[in-house]
Design a protein around this motif. Structure first.
Motif, PDB file in Angstrom:
ATOM      1  N   ILE A 196       0.919  -1.221   0.085  1.00 44.98           N
ATOM      2  CA  ILE A 196      -0.085   0.008   0.062  1.00 44.98           C
ATOM      3  C   ILE A 196       0.942   1.180   0.051  1.00 44.98           C
ATOM      4  O   ILE A 196       0.535   2.157  -0.723  1.00 44.98           O
ATOM      5  CB  ILE A 196      -0.906  -0.058   1.073  1.00 44.98           C
ATOM      6  N   ALA A 197       1.852   1.124   0.696  1.00 45.68           N
ATOM      7  CA  ALA A 197       2.983   2.380   0.728  1.00 45.68           C
ATOM      8  C   ALA A 197       3.530   2.654  -0.649  1.00 45.68           C
ATOM      9  O   ALA A 197       3.878   4.080  -0.881  1.00 45.68           O
ATOM     10  CB  ALA A 197       4.300   2.034   1.710  1.00 45.68           C
ATOM     11  N   ARG A 233       4.412   4.302   4.483  1.00 46.24           N
ATOM     12  CA  ARG A 233       3.490   5.174   3.846  1.00 46.24           C
ATOM     13  C   ARG A 233       3.626   6.867   4.173  1.00 46.24           C
ATOM     14  O   ARG A 233       3.957   7.173   5.396  1.00 46.24           O
ATOM     15  CB  ARG A 233       2.253   4.697   4.648  1.00 46.24           C
ATOM     16  N   SER A 234       3.438   7.341   3.302  1.00 48.15           N
ATOM     17  CA  SER A 234       3.784   8.784   3.191  1.00 48.15           C
ATOM     18  C   SER A 234       2.977   9.527   4.318  1.00 48.15           C
ATOM     19  O   SER A 234       3.530  10.454   5.066  1.00 48.15           O
ATOM     20  CB  SER A 234       3.813   9.468   1.931  1.00 48.15           C
ATOM     21  N   PHE A 240      10.597  -0.129  11.253  1.00 47.04           N
ATOM     22  CA  PHE A 240      11.113   0.868  10.188  1.00 47.04           C
ATOM     23  C   PHE A 240      10.270   2.210  10.328  1.00 47.04           C
ATOM     24  O   PHE A 240      10.950   2.925   9.770  1.00 47.04           O
ATOM     25  CB  PHE A 240      11.477   0.081   8.860  1.00 47.04           C
ATOM     26  N   GLU A 241       9.018   2.102  10.552  1.00 51.73           N
ATOM     27  CA  GLU A 241       8.219   3.148  10.671  1.00 51.73           C
ATOM     28  C   GLU A 241       8.928   4.177  11.794  1.00 51.73           C
ATOM     29  O   GLU A 241       9.019   5.175  11.580  1.00 51.73           O
ATOM     30  CB  GLU A 241       6.692   3.190  10.911  1.00 51.73           C
ATOM     31  N   LEU A 242       9.079   3.542  13.016  1.00 54.10           N
ATOM     32  CA  LEU A 242       9.941   4.248  13.946  1.00 54.10           C
ATOM     33  C   LEU A 242      11.168   4.918  13.631  1.00 54.10           C
ATOM     34  O   LEU A 242      11.633   5.993  14.312  1.00 54.10           O
ATOM     35  CB  LEU A 242       9.885   3.139  15.418  1.00 54.10           C
ATOM     36  N   LEU A 243      12.004   4.200  12.940  1.00 53.97           N
ATOM     37  CA  LEU A 243      13.420   4.502  12.500  1.00 53.97           C
ATOM     38  C   LEU A 243      13.043   5.632  11.897  1.00 53.97           C
ATOM     39  O   LEU A 243      13.761   6.769  11.917  1.00 53.97           O
ATOM     40  CB  LEU A 243      14.081   3.533  11.615  1.00 53.97           C
ATOM     41  N   ALA A 244      12.212   5.800  10.755  1.00 46.21           N
ATOM     42  CA  ALA A 244      11.869   6.796   9.748  1.00 46.21           C
ATOM     43  C   ALA A 244      11.398   8.009  10.722  1.00 46.21           C
ATOM     44  O   ALA A 244      11.626   9.225  10.131  1.00 46.21           O
ATOM     45  CB  ALA A 244      10.991   6.224   8.737  1.00 46.21           C
TER      46      ALA A 244
END
Length: 357
Positions: free
Chosen positions: A21-22, A166-167, A268-272
């Motif tokens: 979806i991303a 996801r943006s 990886f969301e936490l990293l981003a």
């Protein structure tokens, strides 16, 4: 004219769908026609149809590493799924197939291979799941999320891309989150999540430690469906929800520290987002151990503090939160140095270069 049709696949859990979806907004922007192959009743159907993407369903059996009577019948479902996927792909003639794994992906990858369509596989964890292990010999390229994963896949095919984010996660509003949670002061915020189903042990520890936590922090607790404790609804500074979708980006922006399981997409969301975090990986008793490896990797890189589930209690949780809060600038600095940048762009470039002209 270049063929701009892509078929995506992946399912069984949300983790096998959200990275797909991303990629969708950027693919649409580049003029791709996107279609999806999944199972009739899998979680992927609901998530993908919400994106208004054409969905094809096929038969698929679950691939198990343990003994189960269904191990004798499910291979026939997989074979049936291969023929169904092969037929769909032959009719639709995509330029490329992108697979995120999960048991539904095996028939799709084989169906694409028999139609001589290029295949890109994305592996989220350090060691490949069973479905991806079966599919990898047929892949044109394999995207890996961790550097350590290079040792577990064909190096000639492997590309270190990281996990696409996801943006909308970057567009959250702290103000909206504060209003949504009814927080009245500016204390730092801890966000606790045990994954989409919640975690009994994490929920119990947070509630046991709650009185101490609320002295310093406001607490957002995503506790999983059916796990709300109504007696805590009136506690000021504590906001509990069984599941959040729409407001997640707002809550993430508001969080100063995140306590979480160690699923690849989440970390990886936490990293981003550069969120100091405490990871509590699923124990090896309840999984194939992938979250333990993920957490060790992030701990080694200085991105995360880790508590093994066997060592988790209210006291160890409070100590870890105190330590991460004290050293949060160091964690943010370490995360800022990460090379895992623009995963989405890297994967899109790979799709563009591998697709059949």
């Amino acid at each position: 004219m270049s063929n701009k049709k892509i078929i995506m696949t992946g399912g069984g859990t949300a983790g096998h769908v959200t990275p797909n979806i991303a990629l969708v907004p950027k693919l649409k922007e580049l003029g791709y026609e996107i279609q999806y192959i999944g199972t009739e009743h899998g979680i992927e159907r609901k998530l993908i149809e919400a994106e208004k993407i054409k969905y094809h369903s096929i038969s698929s059996g679950k691939l198990r590493r343990y003994f189960d009577v269904k191990n004798f019948t499910d291979p026939f479902k997989v074979i049936k799924g291969v023929f169904e996927a092969k037929s769909i792909i032959k009719k639709e003639k995509p330029a490329i197939v992108f697979s995120k794994g999960g048991f539904v992906s095996v028939p799709v990858v084989l169906g694409a291979y028999f139609n001589k369509i290029p295949i890109i596989i994305h592996e989220s964890d350090i060691t490949p799941g069973l479905a991806n292990k079966i599919s990898m010999p047929y892949a044109t390229k394999i995207c890996v999320t961790f550097e350590e994963a290079m040792d577990h896949v064909n190096k000639k095919k492997a590309v270190l891309t990281g996990s696409p984010i996801r943006s909308e996660l970057f567009k959250g509003s702290k103000t909206k989150a504060k209003e949504f949670c009814k927080f009245k002061d500016d204390k730092p915020v801890i966000l606790v999540t045990g994954g989409s189903l919640g975690s009994r042990i994490i929920n119990e520890c947070v509630r046991e430690a709650l009185q101490d936590l609320l002295k310093t922090f406001n607490v957002i607790h995503l506790c999983g469906k059916g796990n709300l404790d109504k007696s805590l609804n009136v506690v000021e500074g504590y906001a509990q929800f069984d599941y959040i979708k729409e407001q997640l980006s707002d809550l993430m922006q508001l969080a100063d520290i995140v306590v979480s399981r160690a699923g690849s997409n989440t970390i990886f969301e936490l990293l981003a987002l550069k969120k100091p975090n405490i990871l509590i990986p699923l124990s090896a008793k309840a999984s194939r151990g992938d979250q333990i490896l993920n957490a060790k990797s992030f701990n080694k890189s200085g991105y995360s503090k880790v508590i093994e589930e066997e060592n988790l209690n209210a006291l160890t949780l409070l100590e870890a939160i105190d330590e991460v809060n004290r050293d949060k600038e160091t964690y943010i600095k370490n995360m800022s140095k990460s090379k895992q940048r623009d995963s989405l762009g890297k994967i899109i470039d790979l799709i563009e270069s591998c697709k059949r002209k």
